[in-house]
Design an enzyme around this catalytic site. Structure first.
Site, PDB file in Angstrom:
ATOM      1  N   HIS A   5      86.044 -30.028  23.802  1.00 50.58           N
ATOM      2  CA  HIS A   5      84.984 -30.924  24.237  1.00 50.58           C
ATOM      3  C   HIS A   5      84.335 -30.415  25.516  1.00 50.58           C
ATOM      4  O   HIS A   5      84.870 -29.558  26.189  1.00 50.58           O
ATOM      5  CB  HIS A   5      85.514 -32.359  24.460  1.00 50.58           C
ATOM      6  CG  HIS A   5      86.561 -32.479  25.516  1.00 50.58           C
ATOM      7  ND1 HIS A   5      87.905 -32.563  25.225  1.00 50.58           N
ATOM      8  CD2 HIS A   5      86.486 -32.544  26.859  1.00 50.58           C
ATOM      9  CE1 HIS A   5      88.602 -32.662  26.345  1.00 50.58           C
ATOM     10  NE2 HIS A   5      87.749 -32.650  27.360  1.00 50.58           N
ATOM     11  N   ARG A   9      80.203 -36.337  33.694  1.00 50.58           N
ATOM     12  CA  ARG A   9      80.400 -37.553  34.482  1.00 50.58           C
ATOM     13  C   ARG A   9      79.119 -38.374  34.424  1.00 50.58           C
ATOM     14  O   ARG A   9      78.024 -37.839  34.624  1.00 50.58           O
ATOM     15  CB  ARG A   9      80.744 -37.193  35.926  1.00 50.58           C
ATOM     16  CG  ARG A   9      82.112 -36.575  36.057  1.00 50.58           C
ATOM     17  CD  ARG A   9      82.440 -36.246  37.521  1.00 50.58           C
ATOM     18  NE  ARG A   9      83.761 -35.680  37.617  1.00 50.58           N
ATOM     19  CZ  ARG A   9      84.045 -34.386  37.547  1.00 50.58           C
ATOM     20  NH1 ARG A   9      83.069 -33.506  37.391  1.00 50.58           N
ATOM     21  NH2 ARG A   9      85.289 -33.959  37.640  1.00 50.58           N
ATOM     22  N   GLU A  56      82.795 -35.551  25.954  1.00 42.72           N
ATOM     23  CA  GLU A  56      83.588 -36.536  26.684  1.00 42.72           C
ATOM     24  C   GLU A  56      82.748 -37.065  27.838  1.00 42.72           C
ATOM     25  O   GLU A  56      82.307 -36.304  28.693  1.00 42.72           O
ATOM     26  CB  GLU A  56      84.858 -35.903  27.250  1.00 42.72           C
ATOM     27  CG  GLU A  56      85.648 -36.829  28.143  1.00 42.72           C
ATOM     28  CD  GLU A  56      86.794 -36.136  28.865  1.00 42.72           C
ATOM     29  OE1 GLU A  56      87.334 -36.729  29.806  1.00 42.72           O
ATOM     30  OE2 GLU A  56      87.138 -34.979  28.518  1.00 42.72           O
ATOM     31  N   ASN A  60      83.667 -42.810  36.345  1.00 40.56           N
ATOM     32  CA  ASN A  60      84.532 -43.136  37.478  1.00 40.56           C
ATOM     33  C   ASN A  60      84.031 -44.450  38.051  1.00 40.56           C
ATOM     34  O   ASN A  60      82.888 -44.535  38.513  1.00 40.56           O
ATOM     35  CB  ASN A  60      84.494 -42.018  38.530  1.00 40.56           C
ATOM     36  CG  ASN A  60      85.158 -40.760  38.015  1.00 40.56           C
ATOM     37  OD1 ASN A  60      86.324 -40.767  37.665  1.00 40.56           O
ATOM     38  ND2 ASN A  60      84.389 -39.684  37.918  1.00 40.56           N
ATOM     39  N   HIS A  74      72.765 -26.695  30.193  1.00 37.66           N
ATOM     40  CA  HIS A  74      72.423 -27.693  29.187  1.00 37.66           C
ATOM     41  C   HIS A  74      73.459 -27.708  28.077  1.00 37.66           C
ATOM     42  O   HIS A  74      74.295 -26.820  27.973  1.00 37.66           O
ATOM     43  CB  HIS A  74      71.030 -27.418  28.605  1.00 37.66           C
ATOM     44  CG  HIS A  74      70.929 -26.093  27.919  1.00 37.66           C
ATOM     45  ND1 HIS A  74      70.498 -24.958  28.564  1.00 37.66           N
ATOM     46  CD2 HIS A  74      71.211 -25.717  26.650  1.00 37.66           C
ATOM     47  CE1 HIS A  74      70.516 -23.936  27.717  1.00 37.66           C
ATOM     48  NE2 HIS A  74      70.952 -24.372  26.555  1.00 37.66           N
ATOM     49  N   GLU A 122      69.328 -29.218  24.764  1.00 43.86           N
ATOM     50  CA  GLU A 122      68.402 -28.327  24.065  1.00 43.86           C
ATOM     51  C   GLU A 122      68.555 -28.525  22.564  1.00 43.86           C
ATOM     52  O   GLU A 122      69.666 -28.572  22.048  1.00 43.86           O
ATOM     53  CB  GLU A 122      68.710 -26.870  24.410  1.00 43.86           C
ATOM     54  CG  GLU A 122      67.830 -25.875  23.691  1.00 43.86           C
ATOM     55  CD  GLU A 122      68.201 -24.432  23.991  1.00 43.86           C
ATOM     56  OE1 GLU A 122      67.304 -23.578  23.888  1.00 43.86           O
ATOM     57  OE2 GLU A 122      69.378 -24.165  24.311  1.00 43.86           O
TER      58      GLU A 122
END
Length: 131
Positions: A5, A9, A56, A60, A74, A122
């Site tokens: 993955h 964030r 993923e 936070n 990207h 992209e």
């Protein structure tokens, strides 16, 4: 070895999940809160994690935004038709930051979208040349 993955964030998990599911057409595969660490993880993709690389999203708790820095580039997504994919993003409320057309130094058709946190995506046609 296998690429599992890519982690991003995000400042608003619900908004990001909505973007990646409704605008990008991914499925929310799983989501879990980690109260001790004060973060939530959500895994999204175009297929199951056993056979596909997924995204993923890490939220936070209490962090609303991040500096993307100069090193990030990207995410690339293969699509059947770049023009149609870019139009679909716009129709679903997403943002296209580079309209579909040939890349600067070649003939490959590409387009770029931007997610709610400013990460670039992209689109590359399924008929692009590899290598």
């Amino acid at each position: 070895m296998r690429l599992l993955h890519t982690m991003l964030r995000v400042g608003n998990l619900e908004k990001s999940i909505e973007f990646y599911t409704k605008v990008m057409g991914m499925q929310l595969l799983r989501q879990k809160e980690y109260p001790q660490g004060e973060f939530t993880l959500a895994f999204l993709g175009y297929g199951n994690e056993e056979e596909n690389t997924v995204l993923e999203l890490t939220y936070n708790w209490g962090v609303q935004s991040y500096d993307l820095g100069e090193g990030y580039g990207h995410i690339a997504v293969e699509v059947d038709d770049v023009y149609k994919a870019a139009d679909a993003v716009k129709e679903n409320g997403g943002k296209i930051i580079r309209e579909a057309g040939p890349m600067n130094a070649g003939t490959t058709i590409i387009a770029f979208a931007e997610d709610p946190d400013g990460y670039q995506i992209e689109f590359i046609g399924a008929d692009h040349q590899r290598g």
